[in-house]
Scaffold this active site. Structure first.
Site, PDB file in Angstrom:
ATOM      1  CG  ASN A   1      -0.375  -0.047   2.499  1.00 21.33           C
ATOM      2  OD1 ASN A   1       0.643  -0.704   2.695  1.00 21.33           O
ATOM      3  ND2 ASN A   1      -0.939   0.663   3.450  1.00 21.33           N
TER       4      ASN A   1
ATOM      5  CD  GLU B   1       4.162  -2.000  13.501  1.00 24.68           C
ATOM      6  OE1 GLU B   1       2.962  -1.690  13.646  1.00 24.68           O
ATOM      7  OE2 GLU B   1       5.022  -1.801  14.363  1.00 24.68           O
TER       8      GLU B   1
ATOM      9  CB  CYS C   1      -2.496   0.043   7.965  1.00 25.22           C
ATOM     10  SG  CYS C   1      -1.100   1.126   8.292  1.00 25.22           S
TER      11      CYS C   1
ATOM     12  CD  GLU D   1       7.957  -1.289  11.838  1.00 24.84           C
ATOM     13  OE1 GLU D   1       7.592  -0.452  11.001  1.00 24.84           O
ATOM     14  OE2 GLU D   1       8.286  -2.449  11.561  1.00 24.84           O
TER      15      GLU D   1
HETATM   16  P1  NAD Z   1       0.075  -9.361   2.966  1.00 27.28           P
HETATM   17  O1  NAD Z   1       0.110  -9.879   4.357  1.00 27.28           O
HETATM   18  O2  NAD Z   1      -0.694 -10.121   1.968  1.00 27.28           O
HETATM   19  O3  NAD Z   1       1.546  -9.231   2.379  1.00 27.28           O
HETATM   20  C1  NAD Z   1       2.548  -8.502   3.037  1.00 27.28           C
HETATM   21  C2  NAD Z   1       3.901  -9.070   2.655  1.00 27.28           C
HETATM   22  O4  NAD Z   1       3.999 -10.391   3.193  1.00 27.28           O
HETATM   23  C3  NAD Z   1       4.108  -9.201   1.156  1.00 27.28           C
HETATM   24  O5  NAD Z   1       5.436  -8.887   0.841  1.00 27.28           O
HETATM   25  C4  NAD Z   1       3.821 -10.675   0.909  1.00 27.28           C
HETATM   26  O6  NAD Z   1       4.458 -11.188  -0.226  1.00 27.28           O
HETATM   27  C5  NAD Z   1       4.394 -11.292   2.176  1.00 27.28           C
HETATM   28  N1  NAD Z   1       3.893 -12.625   2.506  1.00 27.28           N
HETATM   29  C6  NAD Z   1       2.744 -13.226   2.097  1.00 27.28           C
HETATM   30  N2  NAD Z   1       2.679 -14.491   2.582  1.00 27.28           N
HETATM   31  C7  NAD Z   1       3.793 -14.680   3.327  1.00 27.28           C
HETATM   32  C8  NAD Z   1       4.287 -15.765   4.108  1.00 27.28           C
HETATM   33  N3  NAD Z   1       3.647 -16.929   4.198  1.00 27.28           N
HETATM   34  N4  NAD Z   1       5.446 -15.604   4.761  1.00 27.28           N
HETATM   35  C9  NAD Z   1       6.114 -14.430   4.705  1.00 27.28           C
HETATM   36  N5  NAD Z   1       5.714 -13.386   3.965  1.00 27.28           N
HETATM   37  C10 NAD Z   1       4.554 -13.502   3.285  1.00 27.28           C
HETATM   38  O7  NAD Z   1      -0.416  -7.859   3.083  1.00 27.28           O
HETATM   39  P2  NAD Z   1      -0.709  -6.874   1.875  1.00 27.28           P
HETATM   40  O8  NAD Z   1      -1.995  -7.290   1.245  1.00 27.28           O
HETATM   41  O9  NAD Z   1       0.505  -6.716   1.058  1.00 27.28           O
HETATM   42  O10 NAD Z   1      -0.922  -5.491   2.653  1.00 27.28           O
HETATM   43  C11 NAD Z   1      -2.122  -5.092   3.205  1.00 27.28           C
HETATM   44  C12 NAD Z   1      -2.141  -5.339   4.691  1.00 27.28           C
HETATM   45  O11 NAD Z   1      -1.051  -4.702   5.318  1.00 27.28           O
HETATM   46  C13 NAD Z   1      -3.383  -4.770   5.355  1.00 27.28           C
HETATM   47  O12 NAD Z   1      -3.868  -5.717   6.267  1.00 27.28           O
HETATM   48  C14 NAD Z   1      -2.860  -3.555   6.088  1.00 27.28           C
HETATM   49  O13 NAD Z   1      -3.608  -3.155   7.205  1.00 27.28           O
HETATM   50  C15 NAD Z   1      -1.508  -4.006   6.474  1.00 27.28           C
HETATM   51  N6  NAD Z   1      -0.650  -2.873   6.775  1.00 27.28           N
HETATM   52  C16 NAD Z   1      -0.306  -2.634   8.076  1.00 27.28           C
HETATM   53  C17 NAD Z   1       0.480  -1.540   8.396  1.00 27.28           C
HETATM   54  C18 NAD Z   1       0.876  -1.249   9.807  1.00 27.28           C
HETATM   55  O14 NAD Z   1       1.769  -0.443  10.003  1.00 27.28           O
HETATM   56  N7  NAD Z   1       0.268  -1.875  10.787  1.00 27.28           N
HETATM   57  C19 NAD Z   1       0.931  -0.696   7.379  1.00 27.28           C
HETATM   58  C20 NAD Z   1       0.561  -0.969   6.066  1.00 27.28           C
HETATM   59  C21 NAD Z   1      -0.218  -2.073   5.765  1.00 27.28           C
END
Ligand code: NAD
Length: 480
Positions: A150, A248, A282, A461
């Site tokens: 995002n 996060e 997020c 963080e």
């Molecule tokens: P996601 O969990 O699908 O993917 C995040 C990352 O994890 C990607 O690089 C993905 O390839 C990797 N990933 C996927 N499966 C994995 C596994 N089994 N092992 C290790 N890595 C793996 O999330 P997304 O769809 O890319 O992002 C959206 C989400 O991120 C939303 O839930 C949002 O709230 C969250 N987010 C949180 C914050 C925060 O600071 N809390 C900030 C931004 C986004």
């Protein structure tokens, strides 16, 4: 077609398998580049390079680490326009947002931690004449950094910079949905003269590349930002190996509007906090709670403002919203709109895909959607949707709105609009969230801790918290 490459041991290399995945431009729904479909072999090579680089990098004087990181920050600034365009094309976000937020923040991240390490101090505790204790912090080794789509370069650098500044070497994986600016960053790191193996960037799918990072025995520390379900999987893999973890995760943040607020400010900022980046931040306030005495007035004014938002080409200055990040994501949000209707919600504005003409006709555009009439406990109000959809709910008392605000499994952030100082304090303490904004939204001081509670994650963080996370703390006790 352009091929993105991994950055391993100081070089840009193809994945071992020779396989690639399609990278889409969401504003046009077309494939415009290829991403390495890396696997555990590429991670093994990256970890070997990072392990080899660690002894020298961790002993490199902090002034030199700082200088190199500042050089990277400078190069990000010099390439601001090119990076902004790449971020907008990869993600679908308005170019003006990438220019104003994502790319400046990426260089700030490097600059902040590059200078923070110059001012680090340690604690000492003297036991009268018996002994002197001092606390030592040392880098840990190879850090694994995994980031989402995002805010691609913004969040990627938010992890990498403190890890490197603290003296660790890094194996990092950007989201496969938005890999381009991480690839461009690897080129800038080469130009900056970052020693080989200090930062390694491996592209590919989460279950292959991300999983290989979480499983790797030579990666003792992982910083992850992404969805809660992925965070759970990483925690389950890493916990039996006693890895240090920062997670996060998702959010379902309340935006609470009291009748005594500055109405116009609350209104215009709420439009931002609902739909900035197509609602894919997020920290977006996706549940808006409005005190009943101003509910109708706020609802009508809000819906009117949202109707005027222009959805369209991310490159156009006039677009307030661009495309959502992918076709599956657009379909997920549309499914939630259907669910909201089934749950009794009334769509005040939006609620549908926007199909534009010409070369944008295959892009993933959604109308900003406002829904009222839902129970605070229904699925639409409990599950993270992460798109341009917000709900409006009236409340009568502080107690009632607290119950509703705290009712989800998440606890990332909350926003309060009120001019009553005592209420601000009462509510801020009682809201279960890692960040509470009062009469503002998304104002960030990089020195402050950032993170969530409950299923929004563990760890903090930002500022010293991030530098401490990436170090081991030891007490040295010297007998006097
Ligand atoms: P996601 O969990 O699908 O993917 C995040 C990352 O994890 C990607 O690089 C993905 O390839 C990797 N990933 C996927 N499966 C994995 C596994 N089994 N092992 C290790 N890595 C793996 O999330 P997304 O769809 O890319 O992002 C959206 C989400 O991120 C939303 O839930 C949002 O709230 C969250 N987010 C949180 C914050 C925060 O600071 N809390 C900030 C931004 C986004």
């Amino acid at each position: 077609m352009e091929k993105i490459l991994n950055y391993i041991n100081g070089e840009l290399v193809a994945p071992e398998s020779g396989e690639y995945l399609d990278n889409y431009d969401p504003s046009r729904g077309t494939v415009y580049s290829q991403i390495p479909d890396s696997d555990a072999n590429d991670i093994d090579m990256a970890v070997s390079a990072a392990k080899e680089a660690f002894p020298l990098w961790s002993k490199t004087p902090r002034e030199e680490r700082s200088r190199l990181m500042l050089k990277v920050a400078e190069l990000i600034d010099e390439n601001h326009e090119m990076l902004s365009r790449a971020e907008s094309k990869d993600n679908g976000k308005p170019l003006k947002l990438a220019r104003r937020v994502d790319i400046p923040r990426a260089s700030s991240n490097f600059r902040f931690f590059a200078t923070a390490i110059l001012h680090e101090s340690t604690e000492a505790h003297r036991m009268d004449e018996t002994a002197m204790n001092y606390t030592e912090r040392t880098p840990i080794g190879v850090a694994g950094c995994i980031s989402p789509w995002n805010l691609p370069l913004y969040l990627f650098t938010w992890k990498i910079a403190p890890a490197l500044a603290a003296g660790n070497t890094v194996v990092a994986k950007p989201s496969e949905v938005t890999p381009m600016t991480a690839f461009l960053l690897s080129k800038l790191c080469i130009e900056a003269g970052l020693p080989k193996g200090v930062l390694n960037i491996v592209h590919g799918l989460g279950p292959k590349v991300g999983q290989a990072i979480s499983e790797h025995p030579d990666i003792p520390i992982i910083s992850f930002t992404g969805g809660t379900a992925t965070g759970k999987r990483i925690a389950a893999t890493a916990a039996p190996m006693f890895k240090k973890l920062s997670l996060e995760l998702g959010g379902k943040n309340p935006n609470i509007i009291f009748a005594d607020c500055d109405f116009d400010k609350a209104l215009s900022t709420s439009v931002q906090s609902s739909f900035a980046n197509q609602g894919q931040i997020c920290l977006c306030g996706s549940r808006i709670f409005i005190e009943r005495s101003i509910y109708d007035k706020f609802r009508d004014a809000f819906a009117e403002k949202v109707q005027k938002l222009k959805v369209g080409d991310p490159l156009a200055e006039s677009s307030h919203l661009g495309a959502v990040v992918s076709k599956p994501h657009m379909e997920k949000v549309l499914d939630y709109i259907d669910l909201a209707k089934k749950e009794g919600g009334v769509v005040l504005t939006g609620g549908q895909q926007i199909v534009t003409a010409g070369e944008l006709s295959k892009g993933y555009y959604l109308a900003p959607t406002v829904i009222e009439g839902l129970d605070y406990n229904c699925r639409t109000n409990q599950e993270e949707i992460f798109g341009p959809l917000v709900t409006l709910t009236p409340f009568d008392t502080e107690e009632e709105v607290l119950t509703m605000a705290n009712s989800t499994p998440y606890g990332l952030s909350a926003t309060l609009w009120t001019n009553d100082l005592n209420r601000t304090q009462r509510m801020s303490t009682s809201i279960k969230a890692g960040v509470v904004w009062v009469n503002c939204w998304l104002v960030r001081d990089l020195r402050t801790p950032f993170g969530g509670v409950k299923q929004s994650g563990v760890g903090r963080e930002g500022g010293w918290d991030a530098l401490q996370f990436f170090t081991e703390k030891k007490n040295v006790c010297i007998k006097l």
